[in-house]
Write an enzyme that holds these catalytic residues in place. Structure first.
Site, PDB file in Angstrom:
ATOM      1  N   SER A 118      59.111  55.392  51.635  1.00 45.55           N
ATOM      2  CA  SER A 118      59.370  55.128  50.396  1.00 45.55           C
ATOM      3  C   SER A 118      59.874  53.576  50.285  1.00 45.55           C
ATOM      4  O   SER A 118      60.602  53.119  51.464  1.00 45.55           O
ATOM      5  CB  SER A 118      60.495  55.790  49.424  1.00 45.55           C
ATOM      6  OG  SER A 118      61.016  55.440  48.262  1.00 45.55           O
ATOM      7  N   TYR A 160      67.922  61.545  49.299  1.00 44.67           N
ATOM      8  CA  TYR A 160      66.307  61.316  49.588  1.00 44.67           C
ATOM      9  C   TYR A 160      66.405  59.758  50.239  1.00 44.67           C
ATOM     10  O   TYR A 160      65.576  59.526  51.280  1.00 44.67           O
ATOM     11  CB  TYR A 160      66.007  60.782  48.109  1.00 44.67           C
ATOM     12  CG  TYR A 160      64.479  60.476  47.839  1.00 44.67           C
ATOM     13  CD1 TYR A 160      63.488  61.306  47.996  1.00 44.67           C
ATOM     14  CD2 TYR A 160      64.198  59.065  47.689  1.00 44.67           C
ATOM     15  CE1 TYR A 160      62.054  60.884  47.612  1.00 44.67           C
ATOM     16  CE2 TYR A 160      62.800  58.706  47.655  1.00 44.67           C
ATOM     17  CZ  TYR A 160      61.779  59.633  47.721  1.00 44.67           C
ATOM     18  OH  TYR A 160      60.531  59.309  47.520  1.00 44.67           O
TER      19      TYR A 160
HETATM   20  P1  NAD Z   1      54.989  65.167  43.854  1.00 44.13           P
HETATM   21  O1  NAD Z   1      56.096  65.621  43.612  1.00 44.13           O
HETATM   22  O2  NAD Z   1      53.755  65.151  42.826  1.00 44.13           O
HETATM   23  O3  NAD Z   1      53.898  65.518  45.148  1.00 44.13           O
HETATM   24  C1  NAD Z   1      54.789  66.183  46.185  1.00 44.13           C
HETATM   25  C2  NAD Z   1      54.128  67.168  46.899  1.00 44.13           C
HETATM   26  O4  NAD Z   1      54.810  67.577  47.877  1.00 44.13           O
HETATM   27  C3  NAD Z   1      53.923  68.365  45.935  1.00 44.13           C
HETATM   28  O5  NAD Z   1      52.509  68.656  45.984  1.00 44.13           O
HETATM   29  C4  NAD Z   1      54.947  69.289  46.289  1.00 44.13           C
HETATM   30  O6  NAD Z   1      54.203  70.714  46.303  1.00 44.13           O
HETATM   31  C5  NAD Z   1      54.658  69.214  48.071  1.00 44.13           C
HETATM   32  N1  NAD Z   1      55.861  69.846  48.698  1.00 44.13           N
HETATM   33  C6  NAD Z   1      57.100  69.532  48.174  1.00 44.13           C
HETATM   34  N2  NAD Z   1      57.860  70.597  49.226  1.00 44.13           N
HETATM   35  C7  NAD Z   1      57.112  70.836  50.089  1.00 44.13           C
HETATM   36  C8  NAD Z   1      57.182  71.424  51.552  1.00 44.13           C
HETATM   37  N3  NAD Z   1      58.249  72.058  51.753  1.00 44.13           N
HETATM   38  N4  NAD Z   1      56.051  71.586  52.231  1.00 44.13           N
HETATM   39  C9  NAD Z   1      54.734  71.346  51.730  1.00 44.13           C
HETATM   40  N5  NAD Z   1      54.677  70.503  50.466  1.00 44.13           N
HETATM   41  C10 NAD Z   1      55.830  70.255  49.647  1.00 44.13           C
HETATM   42  O7  NAD Z   1      55.135  63.437  44.098  1.00 44.13           O
HETATM   43  P2  NAD Z   1      54.337  62.477  44.737  1.00 44.13           P
HETATM   44  O8  NAD Z   1      54.724  60.977  44.206  1.00 44.13           O
HETATM   45  O9  NAD Z   1      53.026  62.344  45.058  1.00 44.13           O
HETATM   46  O10 NAD Z   1      55.064  62.189  46.399  1.00 44.13           O
HETATM   47  C11 NAD Z   1      54.373  62.214  47.461  1.00 44.13           C
HETATM   48  C12 NAD Z   1      55.354  61.501  48.513  1.00 44.13           C
HETATM   49  O11 NAD Z   1      55.456  60.142  47.878  1.00 44.13           O
HETATM   50  C13 NAD Z   1      56.743  61.998  48.535  1.00 44.13           C
HETATM   51  O12 NAD Z   1      57.029  62.009  49.930  1.00 44.13           O
HETATM   52  C14 NAD Z   1      57.596  61.302  47.744  1.00 44.13           C
HETATM   53  O13 NAD Z   1      58.771  61.287  48.612  1.00 44.13           O
HETATM   54  C15 NAD Z   1      56.913  59.968  48.029  1.00 44.13           C
HETATM   55  N6  NAD Z   1      57.116  58.767  47.131  1.00 44.13           N
HETATM   56  C16 NAD Z   1      57.048  58.784  45.818  1.00 44.13           C
HETATM   57  C17 NAD Z   1      57.157  57.987  44.995  1.00 44.13           C
HETATM   58  C18 NAD Z   1      57.068  57.978  43.439  1.00 44.13           C
HETATM   59  O14 NAD Z   1      57.545  57.262  42.767  1.00 44.13           O
HETATM   60  N7  NAD Z   1      56.444  59.020  42.853  1.00 44.13           N
HETATM   61  C19 NAD Z   1      57.830  56.853  45.450  1.00 44.13           C
HETATM   62  C20 NAD Z   1      57.976  56.503  46.913  1.00 44.13           C
HETATM   63  C21 NAD Z   1      57.496  57.688  47.691  1.00 44.13           C
END
Ligand code: NAD
Length: 258
Positions: A137, A150
């Protein structure tokens, strides 16, 4: 010719959000994809729609990782790619964060990436080489108030990425990280999870916030992160390993005083 023809990639957290878009794009580029998540109904439905395989994988559980690799090998014969995308976010003041909450975030975000690398890298090496993309991130490269657990795990992912790249380069496994800023998924726009929620209004509200914070003037789209993950998973990035790639609309570039 797809950019991933003949490749087999496990994408964690792929039932929705960025992982879903990565799974969709990777299949479109010719890969055999294993959609892995704890959201079984959504994951199964997506896999069926795009012609991928679904596997239940809680990234914090060693046994689940072993089973996921076995399922991938059974379905496609080998594994030569991994996108460690699964992650969770909890908001809390650092001094008010319960130990259980801190450890929960570490288990999924940090231990999950460690177990993924440890389990899948030998498979990738045995297949002749390939790629790992870890989802950190922009909070893995700078501080962000009220998401201490986080941010700690996302910094750790950048460290794991560098060490894995060093140790695995000789086995032809490249390891890089994506560092998204704010991306329009359920993590930043929870209206997407509310059946009665106004997703468009939610996205517009986020755009209003990010138009002030982010030089490019909007929140990012999960499809944009998927294209970066594709770049890092295919031959276009053949001489790149061990690096974090920021995709944040310019948020980390600096500040403007005017
Ligand atoms: P999201 O919440 O839509 O997706 C996260 C996914 O991870 C979901 O499908 C959830 O079911 C799955 N998950 C959660 N716990 C789990 C586990 N123990 N085992 C397997 N799967 C699990 O959010 P996103 O934005 O698509 O997140 C994807 C990645 O991007 C994450 O690592 C998040 O930290 C990172 N991220 C997101 C943002 C943002 O602004 N959305 C910014 C920077 C980084």
């Amino acid at each position: 010719m797809g950019k991933l023809d003949g490749r087999v990639v496990i994408v964690t957290g792929a039932a929705r959000g960025q992982g879903e878009q990565e799974a969709r794009l990777f299949v479109a580029e010719g890969a055999g994809v294993v959609v892995a998540d704890v959201l079984d109904d959504q994951g199964e439905a997506l896999a069926k729609e795009i012609g991928a395989r679904y596997v239940h994988l809680d990234v914090s559980r060693e046994d689940d990782w072993r089973a996921a690799v076995d399922a991938a090998r059974k379905a496609y014969g080998h594994v030569d790619g991994l996108v460690n995308n699964a992650g969770i976010l909890r908001f809390n003041e650092l001094v008010g964060t319960p130990l259980e909450e801190f450890e929960e975030v570490v288990r999924v975000n940090q231990t999950g990436v460690f177990l993924g690398i440890r389990t899948v890298a030998p498979e990738i090496a045995a297949a002749g080489g390939g790629t790992i993309v870890n989802t950190a991130s922009f909070a893995g490269l700078t501080g962000m108030a009220y998401v201490g657990a986080y941010a700690a795990t996302k910094h750790a992912i950048v460290g794991l990425t560098r060490v894995a790249a060093l140790e695995l380069a000789a086995r032809n496994v490249r390891v890089n990280a994506v560092c998204p800023g704010a991306i329009d998924t359920a993590m930043s726009n929870p209206a997407q999870l509310d059946p009665g929620g106004d997703v468009v209004a939610g996205a517009e509200a986020l755009d209003a916030v990010y138009s002030k914070l982010v030089p490019l003037g909007r929140i990012g789209r999960p499809e944009e992160v998927a294209r970066l993950a594709l770049f890092l998973s295919c031959e276009d990035s053949s001489y790149i390993t061990g690096q974090p790639f920021v995709i944040d609309g310019g948020w980390l570039a600096g500040v403007s005083v005017i």
